[in-house]
Design an enzyme around this catalytic site. Structure first.
Site, mmCIF file in Angstrom:
data_model
loop_
_atom_site.group_PDB
_atom_site.id
_atom_site.type_symbol
_atom_site.label_atom_id
_atom_site.label_comp_id
_atom_site.label_asym_id
_atom_site.label_seq_id
_atom_site.Cartn_x
_atom_site.Cartn_y
_atom_site.Cartn_z
ATOM 1 N N ASN A 141 0.819 -1.219 0.000
ATOM 2 C CA ASN A 141 0.000 0.000 0.000
ATOM 3 C C ASN A 141 0.850 1.265 0.000
ATOM 4 O OD1 ASN A 141 -1.973 -1.894 0.186
ATOM 5 N ND2 ASN A 141 -2.580 -1.418 2.282
ATOM 6 N N HIS A 200 -19.236 34.435 -30.619
ATOM 7 C CA HIS A 200 -20.350 33.641 -31.179
ATOM 8 C C HIS A 200 -20.014 33.138 -32.585
ATOM 9 C CE1 HIS A 200 -22.846 35.596 -28.001
ATOM 10 N NE2 HIS A 200 -22.085 36.639 -28.308
ATOM 11 N N SER A 213 -7.434 11.247 -48.238
ATOM 12 C CA SER A 213 -8.624 10.400 -48.249
ATOM 13 C C SER A 213 -8.363 9.195 -49.122
ATOM 14 C CB SER A 213 -9.807 11.198 -48.793
ATOM 15 O OG SER A 213 -10.804 10.323 -49.302
ATOM 16 N N LYS A 217 -8.440 15.451 -51.423
ATOM 17 C CA LYS A 217 -8.468 15.833 -50.016
ATOM 18 C C LYS A 217 -7.086 15.935 -49.369
ATOM 19 C CE LYS A 217 -11.581 16.453 -47.780
ATOM 20 N NZ LYS A 217 -12.508 15.628 -47.015
ATOM 21 N N ASN A 263 -6.497 16.631 -45.358
ATOM 22 C CA ASN A 263 -7.230 16.943 -44.120
ATOM 23 C C ASN A 263 -6.280 17.203 -42.964
ATOM 24 O OD1 ASN A 263 -9.671 16.281 -45.511
ATOM 25 N ND2 ASN A 263 -9.244 14.114 -45.106
ATOM 26 N N GLU A 268 -7.475 17.303 -35.730
ATOM 27 C CA GLU A 268 -8.744 16.655 -35.390
ATOM 28 C C GLU A 268 -8.545 15.633 -34.272
ATOM 29 O OE1 GLU A 268 -11.009 15.283 -38.907
ATOM 30 O OE2 GLU A 268 -9.674 16.588 -40.029
ATOM 31 N N TYR A 303 -6.526 1.879 2.471
ATOM 32 C CA TYR A 303 -6.409 1.359 1.109
ATOM 33 C C TYR A 303 -7.578 0.433 0.760
ATOM 34 C CZ TYR A 303 -4.733 -1.171 -2.964
ATOM 35 O OH TYR A 303 -4.640 -1.722 -4.214
ATOM 36 N N GLN A 346 -6.430 0.357 -7.348
ATOM 37 C CA GLN A 346 -5.605 -0.162 -8.443
ATOM 38 C C GLN A 346 -6.084 0.408 -9.787
ATOM 39 O OE1 GLN A 346 -4.200 -4.265 -8.242
ATOM 40 N NE2 GLN A 346 -5.419 -4.695 -10.050
HETATM 41 N N1 ARG Z 1 -1.615 -3.629 -7.304
HETATM 42 C C1 ARG Z 1 -2.059 -2.878 -6.180
HETATM 43 C C2 ARG Z 1 -2.490 -1.473 -6.598
HETATM 44 O O1 ARG Z 1 -2.212 -1.110 -7.661
HETATM 45 C C3 ARG Z 1 -0.945 -2.757 -5.178
HETATM 46 C C4 ARG Z 1 -1.406 -2.681 -3.773
HETATM 47 C C5 ARG Z 1 -2.074 -3.931 -3.380
HETATM 48 N N2 ARG Z 1 -2.326 -3.982 -1.982
HETATM 49 C C6 ARG Z 1 -3.110 -4.903 -1.465
HETATM 50 N N3 ARG Z 1 -3.219 -4.898 -0.180
HETATM 51 N N4 ARG Z 1 -3.748 -5.773 -2.177
HETATM 52 O O2 ARG Z 1 -3.122 -0.769 -5.867
#
Ligand code: ARG
Length: 462
Positions: free
Chosen positions: A111, A157, A278, A284, A286, A291, A318, A323
């Protein structure tokens, strides 16, 4: 069941479908340099604080360097069996250095590890994006210099409003981009704190030294609260917000290139090297790069909304939802970089068509505001002046005459207060020269802005 670092509590294999569904290694693999850099700093700290033997630390550092080289060279390919890049690096490290690898993860969780990797990634992207913004500003400035003296219709406008210098219009984008760069700088400043040492969420009972790790990795401070350090992704969201807004600026710029290059507008010519053709219509050419920049803005805005929505309502600390921050982040950074880069090249391949701009201005009535201001200068209240000139414009339209063809007598029929010098205002160029208010479109003001931007941006591309 010993194949996973967290396998001790489990008496059966993970279902293959779960393994596939939860794996992030296919995309977080691009964090490997940051991940290894963080691990090396962590190892140095663990040894220095006496948490692991120095000899193991040396082995770990050498092993981590080798894993880095192997991944970079494609000799080690993290796969879904590793779940994420953090576990992939550790697994390969164990193959290289043996049991010493088991000491690496002390006082750390994925984490705080992933929060660190992302902060390092964002830091690098911010530096790269700010350099690209500067480059685009310089190309716009160069285009503004080349367009010296070109007067184009200024629109509100999408109708002709008042004539302006093309250079003034381009410098408007230089200003916007400057605020974009500043938003990224601010985001980088707030992201510049070390999350490592927060552990899973509570900190650790081991005697770590977070300030030392912060110094090694170049962070200005350590995150003061362990729960916050692993919980928040506000730096990701700020980055995405800055990217989305820069994308909106680029998209407007792109739209103007598309519009101005059209036969109807004909204000610019885009060099053929920046157009595509094109498959069906042979004639053309473009402006597809513009774009696509306009279109890619949708991805940038989408990435921001995805991250905001993903974070909303998540309980601390967390959660695996987080993720999902990575793909939008990576995609937005790649997309914005590509857009900034192509736009810089594009402006080197755009030429204003002064003759067509002049033709577009003829008979458009866009000197009318200057006539009203002329009357104000001679003591007429603005609303009254506005009405008088309005009548004049209506009368000219009925007579099928352009304002530039009117005589002084015709002006005076609308208001006796018109002085002889009013006739000069019927020239579009003259109306531009008179916009001497600070930040206005007069050549004097625009030259001042060009000089000031040249000083700020430097002459050459970084
Ligand atoms: N792959 C996880 C992420 O991107 C990493 C952290 C995972 N932590 C856990 N306790 N499962 O967040």
């Amino acid at each position: 069941m010993g194949t996973k670092p967290w396998g001790g509590r489990f008496d059966r294999e993970t279902a293959p479908e779960v393994e596939r569904f939860t794996a992030s290694v296919s995309f977080d693999r691009r964090l490997f340099e940051h991940d290894i850099r963080g691990s090396v700093a962590h190892v140095r700290m663990l040894a220095r604080c006496g948490i692991i033997p120095r000899a193991d630390a040396r082995r770990l550092r050498a092993g981590l360097e080798r894993v880095r080289r192997e991944i970079a060279a494609g000799r080690f390919r993290p796969g879904p069996e590793h779940e994420d890049i953090h576990m992939a690096v550790e697994a390969r490290l164990r193959e290289i250095v043996g049991p010493a690898a088991d000491r690496l993860h002390a006082a750390r969780s994925r984490n705080d590890q992933v929060a660190l990797d992302l902060r390092l990634y964002v830091r690098g992207e911010i530096a790269a994006i700010r350099a690209l913004i500067r480059r685009l500003q310089r190309r716009l400035l160069a285009a503004a210099r080349r367009a010296r003296g070109v007067v184009i219709p200024g629109f509100t406008h999408l109708q002709h409003g008042q004539p302006v210098l093309a250079a003034h219009h381009l410098l408007a984008y230089v200003e916007m981009l400057d605020r974009d760069a500043d938003r990224f700088r601010g985001c980088g400043e707030r992201a510049d704190v070390l999350p490592l040492g927060a552990g899973a969420l509570a900190g650790t009972s081991l005697p770590i030294d977070r300030a030392y790790v912060a110094r090694l990795l170049g962070f200005r401070a350590v995150a003061p609260n362990s729960i916050d350090a692993v919980s928040d992704r506000d730096f990701v969201i700020e980055f995405l917000a800055a990217a989305a807004l820069a994308g909106v600026h680029l998209s407007r710029m792109a739209e103007e290139i598309v519009l101005w290059a059209s036969r109807e507008f004909s204000l610019i010519r885009v060099d053929l090297s920046y157009c595509t053709g094109s498959s069906l219509m042979p004639q053309k050419a473009n402006p597809d790069p513009a774009e696509l920049v306009r279109g890619k803005c949708g991805r940038l805005c989408g990435a921001l909304v995805a991250a905001l929505t993903m974070m909303k309502g998540l309980p601390l600390a967390y959660n695996r939802d987080m993720q999902e921050d990575k793909e939008p982040l990576f995609d937005a950074a790649d997309t914005l970089r590509a857009c900034l880069s192509i736009m810089a090249g594009l402006w080197d391949h755009v030429a204003f068509r002064a003759d067509r701009a002049a033709a577009a201005l003829r008979g458009d009535g866009s000197q009318a505001t200057d006539l009203a201001e002329h009357l104000v200068g001679r003591g007429v209240p603005f609303r009254e002046a506005h009405r008088a000139v309005g009548r004049l414009v209506a009368r000219a339209a009925r007579a099928g005459k352009a304002l530039e063809d009117l005589t002084l007598a015709e002006l005076r029929a609308a208001s006796p207060r018109f002085g002889p010098d009013a006739l000069r205002l019927l020239d579009h160029g003259e109306t531009v020269r008179r916009k001497r208010s600070r930040g206005g479109t007069s050549p004097a003001e625009v030259s001042r802005a060009v000089r000031s931007w040249s000083r700020r941006l430097g002459a050459r591309d970084a």
